[in-house]
Write an enzyme that holds these catalytic residues in place. Sequence first.
Site, PDB file in Angstrom:
ATOM      1  N   ASP A 254       0.837  -1.205   0.000  1.00 29.70           N
ATOM      2  CA  ASP A 254       0.000   0.000   0.000  1.00 29.70           C
ATOM      3  C   ASP A 254       0.871   1.254   0.000  1.00 29.70           C
ATOM      4  O   ASP A 254       0.544   2.259  -0.640  1.00 29.70           O
ATOM      5  CB  ASP A 254      -0.932  -0.015   1.221  1.00 29.70           C
TER       6      ASP A 254
ATOM      7  N   HIS B  49      -5.384  -3.619   5.522  1.00 32.43           N
ATOM      8  CA  HIS B  49      -4.993  -3.919   4.145  1.00 32.43           C
ATOM      9  C   HIS B  49      -6.177  -4.462   3.340  1.00 32.43           C
ATOM     10  O   HIS B  49      -6.164  -5.596   2.880  1.00 32.43           O
ATOM     11  CB  HIS B  49      -3.809  -4.906   4.112  1.00 32.43           C
TER      12      HIS B  49
HETATM   13  N1  NAI Z   1      -0.247  -8.479   1.916  1.00 37.90           N
HETATM   14  C1  NAI Z   1      -0.368  -8.073   0.674  1.00 37.90           C
HETATM   15  O1  NAI Z   1      -0.196  -6.885   0.388  1.00 37.90           O
HETATM   16  C2  NAI Z   1      -0.673  -9.040  -0.418  1.00 37.90           C
HETATM   17  C3  NAI Z   1      -1.095 -10.307  -0.132  1.00 37.90           C
HETATM   18  N2  NAI Z   1      -1.358 -11.209  -1.125  1.00 37.90           N
HETATM   19  C4  NAI Z   1      -1.793 -12.546  -0.718  1.00 37.90           C
HETATM   20  O2  NAI Z   1      -0.706 -13.459  -0.759  1.00 37.90           O
HETATM   21  C5  NAI Z   1      -1.202 -14.802  -0.876  1.00 37.90           C
HETATM   22  C6  NAI Z   1      -0.417 -15.575  -1.938  1.00 37.90           C
HETATM   23  O3  NAI Z   1      -0.629 -15.027  -3.207  1.00 37.90           O
HETATM   24  P1  NAI Z   1       0.034 -15.679  -4.525  1.00 37.90           P
HETATM   25  O4  NAI Z   1       1.468 -15.950  -4.286  1.00 37.90           O
HETATM   26  O5  NAI Z   1      -0.378 -14.858  -5.675  1.00 37.90           O
HETATM   27  O6  NAI Z   1      -0.744 -17.085  -4.578  1.00 37.90           O
HETATM   28  P2  NAI Z   1      -0.273 -18.456  -5.280  1.00 37.90           P
HETATM   29  O7  NAI Z   1      -1.460 -19.336  -5.341  1.00 37.90           O
HETATM   30  O8  NAI Z   1       0.447 -18.154  -6.547  1.00 37.90           O
HETATM   31  O9  NAI Z   1       0.803 -19.046  -4.259  1.00 37.90           O
HETATM   32  C7  NAI Z   1       0.444 -19.481  -2.974  1.00 37.90           C
HETATM   33  C8  NAI Z   1       1.349 -20.629  -2.606  1.00 37.90           C
HETATM   34  O10 NAI Z   1       0.993 -21.060  -1.282  1.00 37.90           O
HETATM   35  C9  NAI Z   1       1.164 -22.465  -1.282  1.00 37.90           C
HETATM   36  N3  NAI Z   1       0.478 -23.075  -0.130  1.00 37.90           N
HETATM   37  C10 NAI Z   1      -0.826 -23.411   0.011  1.00 37.90           C
HETATM   38  N4  NAI Z   1      -1.036 -23.974   1.206  1.00 37.90           N
HETATM   39  C11 NAI Z   1       0.150 -23.991   1.842  1.00 37.90           C
HETATM   40  C12 NAI Z   1       0.580 -24.457   3.113  1.00 37.90           C
HETATM   41  N5  NAI Z   1      -0.276 -25.008   3.973  1.00 37.90           N
HETATM   42  N6  NAI Z   1       1.878 -24.324   3.434  1.00 37.90           N
HETATM   43  C13 NAI Z   1       2.762 -23.755   2.563  1.00 37.90           C
HETATM   44  N7  NAI Z   1       2.405 -23.303   1.357  1.00 37.90           N
HETATM   45  C14 NAI Z   1       1.123 -23.418   0.997  1.00 37.90           C
HETATM   46  C15 NAI Z   1       0.646 -22.930  -2.627  1.00 37.90           C
HETATM   47  O11 NAI Z   1       1.089 -24.238  -2.949  1.00 37.90           O
HETATM   48  C16 NAI Z   1       1.227 -21.856  -3.531  1.00 37.90           C
HETATM   49  O12 NAI Z   1       2.493 -22.214  -4.035  1.00 37.90           O
HETATM   50  C17 NAI Z   1      -2.685 -14.649  -1.207  1.00 37.90           C
HETATM   51  O13 NAI Z   1      -3.445 -14.884  -0.036  1.00 37.90           O
HETATM   52  C18 NAI Z   1      -2.810 -13.204  -1.629  1.00 37.90           C
HETATM   53  O14 NAI Z   1      -4.097 -12.679  -1.434  1.00 37.90           O
HETATM   54  C19 NAI Z   1      -1.194 -10.890  -2.440  1.00 37.90           C
HETATM   55  C20 NAI Z   1      -0.743  -9.630  -2.790  1.00 37.90           C
HETATM   56  C21 NAI Z   1      -0.509  -8.584  -1.809  1.00 37.90           C
HETATM   57  O1  OAA Z   2      -5.732  -7.461  -4.032  1.00 39.20           O
HETATM   58  C1  OAA Z   2      -5.392  -8.591  -3.654  1.00 39.20           C
HETATM   59  O2  OAA Z   2      -6.151  -9.536  -3.476  1.00 39.20           O
HETATM   60  C2  OAA Z   2      -3.939  -8.793  -3.341  1.00 39.20           C
HETATM   61  C3  OAA Z   2      -3.493  -7.707  -2.454  1.00 39.20           C
HETATM   62  O3  OAA Z   2      -3.648  -7.764  -1.266  1.00 39.20           O
HETATM   63  C4  OAA Z   2      -3.001  -6.482  -3.080  1.00 39.20           C
HETATM   64  O4  OAA Z   2      -2.649  -6.479  -4.271  1.00 39.20           O
HETATM   65  O5  OAA Z   2      -2.958  -5.467  -2.374  1.00 39.20           O
END
Ligand code: NAI
Ligand code: OAA
Length: 330
Positions: free
Chosen positions: A151, A179
């Site tokens: 953010d 967030h």
């Molecule tokens: N805090 C923030 O600003 C942001 C948060 N996110 C969040 O981050 C998370 C991940 O996003 P992506 O990488 O795009 O998803 P993705 O689906 O590409 O990767 C997630 C990974 O987590 C793994 N996984 C699932 N269960 C697991 C477990 N029990 N132990 C270890 N690994 C496990 C999956 O196998 C996968 O490789 C989502 O919840 C998303 O909403 C995304 C963008 C910004």
């Molecule tokens: O928007 C989403 O779901 C992933 C996220 O948290 C971000 O990009 O800020």
Amino acid sequence: MVKAVVAGASGGIGQPLSLLLKSDPNVTELALYDVVNTPGVAADLSHISSPASVTGYLPKDDGLKQALTGADIVVIPAGIPRKPGMTRDDLFKINAGIVQGLIEGIAQYAPKAYILVISNPVNSTVPIAAEVLKRANVFDPKRLFGVTTLDVVRAETFVASLSGSKNPSDTTIPVIGGHSGETIVPLFSQAKPAVNIPAEKLDALVNRVQFGGDEVVKAKDGAGSATLSMAYAGYRFAQKVIKAVKGEKGIVEPSYVYLPGVPGGDSIAKTTGVDFFSVPVELGPNGVEKVIDVVSSANDHEKKLLEAAYSGLKTNISKGVEFVNNPPQK
Ligand SMILES: NC(=O)C1=CN([C@@H]2O[C@H](COP(=O)(O)OP(=O)(O)OC[C@H]3O[C@@H](n4cnc5c(N)ncnc54)[C@H](O)[C@@H]3O)[C@@H](O)[C@H]2O)C=CC1
Ligand SMILES: O=C([O-])CC(=O)C(=O)O
């Protein structure tokens, strides 16, 4: 010596984040944990000629224990991302349990590690983490961080597109609250150096920061949410924690923390009425050295935005706390 662990290392965020951590000269050991593909990702990264040794673990053969033992910092991007039409709260059902399981592992095998939670909905997954750590008697609020850096990164970028600044990250903009959507509150009045935002452009700018995630979800059209910008942001925060642990002073970045447990947090918790809140945090060798009260100096427009944030946050926080203390019937 710094051992970093990425939990969810094979995912869209996990892979580029692991790459950035592998390239950090301060990291000497990098352990990758995921339910799939970590041997391959680890083998690939291990050929890079930087100091960190790289290992990959799966749940079998006590993989979580192996990955976490000796960890100094654990970054958690594990869990499902959004598709168009979903809110971050829609991810709770699946991601709450994933984060709970990983934090239980940390409580057992790396109770002193700095924990950086990326998995959404951050407003609820961080309270889940806190409850799990409390129940295991190892909760140190100074070491638990919800990563809201994306953010901040977005606010810097979008402001620069108005101000024409050549390097967006030269401007420091506190983005506080939570967030998701309206819980994200950028305080442009406290930007340093000051920025001049034309009044007619302010609402659109605030809205773009609050809903920047949706912009990416829409553009990816079903293929997930922000991964590369998140890996950059997650690494930016992790790098700051690592530098502070190694003794560098004066490092400040907003993060979503448990206010009653961190120095300076009590008065902000009183003003906001919530226990978990993102505020600028000064980092030191023990984690949060103090939090900086930017809430009381918000201007009237920002105070209105904050009022909307508090109610959303209260609901998200109690949902996380309830999940651990009154688990849903299976
Ligand atoms: N805090 C923030 O600003 C942001 C948060 N996110 C969040 O981050 C998370 C991940 O996003 P992506 O990488 O795009 O998803 P993705 O689906 O590409 O990767 C997630 C990974 O987590 C793994 N996984 C699932 N269960 C697991 C477990 N029990 N132990 C270890 N690994 C496990 C999956 O196998 C996968 O490789 C989502 O919840 C998303 O909403 C995304 C963008 C910004
Ligand atoms: O928007 C989403 O779901 C992933 C996220 O948290 C971000 O990009 O800020």
